[in-house]
Design an enzyme around this catalytic site. Structure first.
Site, mmCIF file in Angstrom:
data_model
loop_
_atom_site.group_PDB
_atom_site.id
_atom_site.type_symbol
_atom_site.label_atom_id
_atom_site.label_comp_id
_atom_site.label_asym_id
_atom_site.label_seq_id
_atom_site.Cartn_x
_atom_site.Cartn_y
_atom_site.Cartn_z
ATOM 1 N N GLY A 156 -0.519 82.720 62.299
ATOM 2 C CA GLY A 156 -1.098 83.417 63.388
ATOM 3 C C GLY A 156 -0.796 83.324 64.758
ATOM 4 C CG HIS A 161 6.210 83.100 58.180
ATOM 5 N ND1 HIS A 161 4.979 83.392 58.146
ATOM 6 C CD2 HIS A 161 6.630 82.529 59.265
ATOM 7 C CE1 HIS A 161 4.503 83.095 59.386
ATOM 8 N NE2 HIS A 161 5.395 82.475 59.978
ATOM 9 C CG ASP A 179 -2.657 106.409 47.462
ATOM 10 O OD1 ASP A 179 -1.904 105.948 46.376
ATOM 11 O OD2 ASP A 179 -2.756 106.171 48.627
ATOM 12 C CE LYS A 211 1.410 105.220 47.384
ATOM 13 N NZ LYS A 211 0.548 106.245 47.897
ATOM 14 C CB CYS A 225 3.134 79.646 60.188
ATOM 15 S SG CYS A 225 3.892 79.467 62.002
ATOM 16 C CE1 TYR A 226 -3.639 78.231 65.180
ATOM 17 C CE2 TYR A 226 -4.767 78.863 63.513
ATOM 18 C CZ TYR A 226 -4.830 78.316 64.761
ATOM 19 O OH TYR A 226 -6.094 77.909 65.346
ATOM 20 C CD GLU A 229 4.504 84.926 54.882
ATOM 21 O OE1 GLU A 229 4.679 83.885 54.350
ATOM 22 O OE2 GLU A 229 4.127 84.902 56.080
#
Ligand code: XMP
Length: 510
Positions: free
Chosen positions: A53, A167, A225, A366, A80-81, A169
């Protein structure tokens, strides 16, 4: 099923954390850090992840959580944060970083912590921080460091509490996925339980429980979708589902027929198709401004839908193909600011007589929607179509839209897509299409002088469609596409390839 609760502290990659965890086959949800302890207990997580964040822990009113979270007896990973907050709350010290690290950074793993199992001692990680952990909280030890950051990762193995300054991710972290797998499988002991094959039964049961013996109305757009939502709802409640398919005549070649044929022929969905091409073309006559085109199409879509819905009368549920990123980006899931409201469905609920909204895909990303579509038996050719804007080809024709221009564009676009598929690039490029420029120029065909349109081809590589780079397509492929378009599509005598990234351009060519 095991599940992870991801607490969102407002960082830009937070939805990506959730997506990565799901890709590991573990169910997770992203919620704001403001969630109460009661809500956390009601969710009943088997592990927690704290995201990054923009705040710093020593700011007044910095985002924080109830330290009781660390006593739930479940593993926690702070990113991180999230890591800084964990240290701060458990008695460690953070300070402004002496060396601010941003970007690719080499880290050295200094223990045999299970978080770094099967990862080389030195590798590249993505860092983005101006605060660092000066002293770890009691019970924690540093398990990795970089030149500028002594506590690049920490652990309290006994309590299964972990923190990483980098990070995992983002794709720039070389072993990012492996680190998440180590946390989820190695430390938490989870297995790949979350698959779309196993989710089908749950999704069907949930739809049946919610809908009971009532009636559902769904707006089929021609996109992936809403097609998956229709297939799911049809399997769940059969002919109590009615779909309205407003064909505005701005779809790609044969697309409307394909959707209708699969839905009606194979899934036996009750579809009311409204062939409204003429209505839309009349409304768009003479309009050249892209924003006005979008507005007209949006408004007309609602009007046509409404007229058809009135024939059906009152329904109990209005179904929408909202997916998880829409939920989060609308500010409902996590901590992110409202990025967009759902552009395709905006406004519909006001004009239809219904009691409740049902969004059967609202938990799915998705790629999960596509997997679910396949698990439900939808053909790959339908499920793997690329994203397509609601206003359709109207925003891929520069200047006025006419039936003739639409026909030219449809043919050129179909050739490009066919050749991309033949070259095996149809799933490598994230979005690719033809656009009709408003430019006409002199050419020579046979012995004749021509004065015809130029088609632009666009193909981009992107993860999130917020930024994109143009695809480095092979010259031979472009040559083939160009030759075919000029040879097969009347009124085209020039083919251009767009070599602009986003920003400064957009993905669409409007
Ligand atoms: P831009 O052109 O804004 O496009 O860079 C980013 C992505 O969004 C899609 N797009 C839309 N999708 N309704 C949609 O459902 C729309 O009105 C719309 N406009 C753009 C575009 O195709 C690309 O994938």
């Amino acid at each position: 099923m095991k599940k992870v609760l991801i607490l969102d502290f407002g960082g830009q990659y937070n939805l990506l954390v959730a997506r990565r965890v799901r890709e590991c086959g573990v169910y997770c949800e992203l919620r704001s850090f403001r969630i109460s302890m009661e809500e956390v207990r009601a969710f009943d997580p088997d592990a927690l992840i704290f995201t990054g964040g923009p705040a710093t822990v020593f700011e007044v009113n910095a985002p924080t959580v109830d330290p009781a979270l660390f006593n739930m007896g479940i593993p926690v990973l702070g990113i991180c944060y999230g890591m800084q907050l964990m240290m701060h709350l458990l008695g460690g010290q953070c300070r402004k970083a002496i060396t601010r690290e941003y970007g690719k950074t080499e880290l050295t793993v200094c223990t045999d912590s299970p978080l770094f199992a099967d990862i080389p001692e030195k590798a590249v990680y993505w860092m983005s921080h101006g605060v660092e952990v000066e002293s770890a909280a009691p019970g924690f030890t540093a398990i990795a460091s970089s030149e500028g950051c002594r506590h690049a990762a920490v652990e309290c193995a006994g309590k299964k509490l972990y923190g990483v300054q980098f990070h995992p991710e983002v794709v720039h972290t070389e072993y990012g996925t492996k680190i998440l797998e180590n946390f989820l499988y190695g430390i938490c002991g989870f297995t790949k339980e979350w698959t779309m094959e196993s989710y089908v039964d749950t999704a069907l049961r949930e739809c049946r429980e919610k809908i009971g013996s009532k009636r559902v109305l769904l707006a089929l757009s021609g996109g992936v979708d809403s097609a998956v939502a229709a297939a799911l709802l049809q399997k769940a409640v059969g002919d109590r589902l009615t779909c309205i398919f407003v064909d505005h005549g701005l779809l790609r070649l044969n697309e409307g027929d394909q959707v209708e044929q699969v839905m009606k022929g194979e899934f036996h969905v009750d579809i009311r198709r409204v062939n409204a091409q003429k209505i839309f073309l009349d409304k768009l006559a003479g309009v050249t401004d892209p924003e006005r085109k979008r507005k007209i199409i949006g408004e007309e879509f609602i009007r046509v839908f409404e007229a058809e819905a009135r024939k059906i009368g009152k329904v109990d549920f209005l179904a929408q193909g909202t997916i998880y990123p829409d939920v989060v980006e609308s500010g409902l899931g996590g901590e992110s600011a409202v990025v967009k409201s759902h552009h395709n469905v905006g406004g519909l609920p006001d004009c239809v007589d219904f009691e409740e909204i049902i969004e059967p895909l609202r938990r799915l990303f998705k790629d999960e929607v596509r997997q679910l579509g396949l698990a439900l038996g939808l053909p790959e050719s339908l499920v793997w179509r690329q994203p397509f804007p609601g206003p359709g080809l109207a925003i891929r024709i520069i200047g006025e839209i006419t039936a003739e221009k639409l026909e030219i564009l449809r043919k050129a676009d179909a050739i490009f897509r066919e050749e991309m598929a033949k070259a095996g690039l149809d799933r490598t490029a994230n979005q690719y299409f033809a656009a009709l420029t408003n430019m006409r120029s002199v050419g020579i065909m046979g012995d004749e002088r021509t004065y015809d349109y130029a088609i632009a081809l666009r193909s981009v590589q992107t993860q999130d469609f917020m930024t994109a780079t143009w695809s480095r397509l092979p010259w031979d492929l472009l040559d083939k596409v160009s030759g075919r378009i000029v040879g097969e599509v009347p009124h085209i005598n020039r083919v251009l390839y767009d070599v602009t990234s986003k920003p400064p351009a957009t993905v669409e060519f409007e």
